[in-house]
Design a protein around this motif. Structure first.
Motif, PDB file in Angstrom:
ATOM      1  N   SER A 161      66.107  72.819  41.266  1.00 44.97           N
ATOM      2  CA  SER A 161      66.774  72.360  40.050  1.00 44.97           C
ATOM      3  C   SER A 161      66.320  70.959  39.637  1.00 44.97           C
ATOM      4  CB  SER A 161      68.294  72.368  40.256  1.00 44.97           C
ATOM      5  OG  SER A 161      68.957  71.905  39.112  1.00 44.97           O
ATOM      6  N   GLY A 162      65.767  70.860  38.430  1.00 46.61           N
ATOM      7  CA  GLY A 162      65.387  69.571  37.864  1.00 46.61           C
ATOM      8  C   GLY A 162      64.157  68.935  38.472  1.00 46.61           C
ATOM      9  N   LYS A 163      63.387  69.691  39.276  1.00 52.01           N
ATOM     10  CA  LYS A 163      62.206  69.119  39.922  1.00 52.01           C
ATOM     11  C   LYS A 163      60.957  69.863  39.461  1.00 52.01           C
ATOM     12  CE  LYS A 163      64.990  67.941  43.960  1.00 52.01           C
ATOM     13  NZ  LYS A 163      65.294  68.226  45.371  1.00 52.01           N
ATOM     14  N   ASN A 164      59.934  69.108  39.080  1.00 57.66           N
ATOM     15  CA  ASN A 164      58.727  69.743  38.554  1.00 57.66           C
ATOM     16  C   ASN A 164      57.585  69.809  39.561  1.00 57.66           C
ATOM     17  OD1 ASN A 164      57.914  67.089  38.634  1.00 57.66           O
ATOM     18  ND2 ASN A 164      57.852  66.810  36.408  1.00 57.66           N
ATOM     19  N   ASN A 165      57.828  69.367  40.797  1.00 61.28           N
ATOM     20  CA  ASN A 165      56.774  69.427  41.812  1.00 61.28           C
ATOM     21  C   ASN A 165      57.047  70.513  42.844  1.00 61.28           C
ATOM     22  OD1 ASN A 165      58.983  68.066  43.004  1.00 61.28           O
ATOM     23  ND2 ASN A 165      57.627  67.106  44.515  1.00 61.28           N
TER      24      ASN A 165
END
Length: 245
Positions: A219-223
């Protein structure tokens, strides 16, 4: 065409590759192993095969495949497309080798943390110099549920929940779900934080049959990326590496 075979404790999974593209994948119970694999090689134009197994599977199958195809039985002596710095390579799980090779193929020359959520939750790290340094192993989600039931007299054995979980459980069942699943999510989040602090430009890959229950981690992390075929991609990478040598 390449065939990758991943034999687990309960199921055997197979994937067919045309170069780097998966064109078919199938899963069968372990009891159907011999018939399943022979059916695949009969139906498809397979040239190269790699087999990874965590059980003592019938050696007759290996002999059959080796007699007809370019065949690799993955073990600690297999040539790998990364430098293995593990101090006891003969004890390193073949699923971990496959997952690291998959990370190597998908994120070349980058720091990568692989999190494989299965019977155990396995953490494996390969750095931007293509060096596998090791990782960690902790109890898997279902193992945690089983431990609460096995080591107490009154706590029930529950199955993981795919629904929303309250942080504060208002019943024993809700409290177990919160403790087990949100506890696992908290563990994974903290491990990711520790690696992120230590290694720049870290990519994180989630894989394994129980990664569904760790989705809040993303959730909310692009890596952070999810890849249910990571081990098969890794096995194919190892196979190509050996065929091309």
């Amino acid at each position: 065409m390449n065939l990758t075979i991943d034999i687990g404790n309960t199921f055997v999974k197979a994937a067919l590759f045309s170069i780097n593209k998966i064109i078919d994948s199938q899963t069968k119970p372990i009891a159907e192993l011999d018939f399943f694999i022979k059916k695949i090689v009969k139906e498809f134009s397979v040239e190269n095969i790699i087999l990874s197994s965590v059980i003592n599977h019938p050696q007759e199958l290996d002999s059959f495949l080796a007699s007809k195809y370019h065949f690799i039985l993955l073990d600690h002596t297999t040539r790998l497309p990364f430098l293995n710095e593990y101090l006891s390579p003969e004890t390193l799980g073949k699923d971990r080798i496959g997952a690291v090779a998959g990370a190597c193929a998908e994120f070349a020359n980058q720091n990568v943390l692989v999190i494989d959520a299965g019977t155990c939750i396995k953490y494996d790290f390969i750095n931007s110099n293509n060096e596998y340094l090791g990782g960690a192993i902790s109890p898997g989600i279902k193992m945690r549920y089983a431990a609460l039931n096995n080591y107490t007299q009154k706590l029930p054995l529950l199955e993981p929940s795919s629904g929303f979980l309250e942080l504060t459980g208002n019943s024993t069942i809700a409290s177990i779900h919160s403790g087990v699943q949100l506890g696992a999510v908290a563990e994974v989040n903290e491990i990711i934080n520790l690696y992120t602090e230590k290694h720049k430009n870290l990519a994180v890959i989630l894989t394994g049959g129980d990664m569904l229950y760790l989705k809040p981690v993303m959730s909310g992390k692009n890596n952070i990326f999810a890849d249910s075929f990571l081990i098969h991609k890794g096995l194919n990478h190892i196979l190509k590496y050996n065929v091309d040598i």
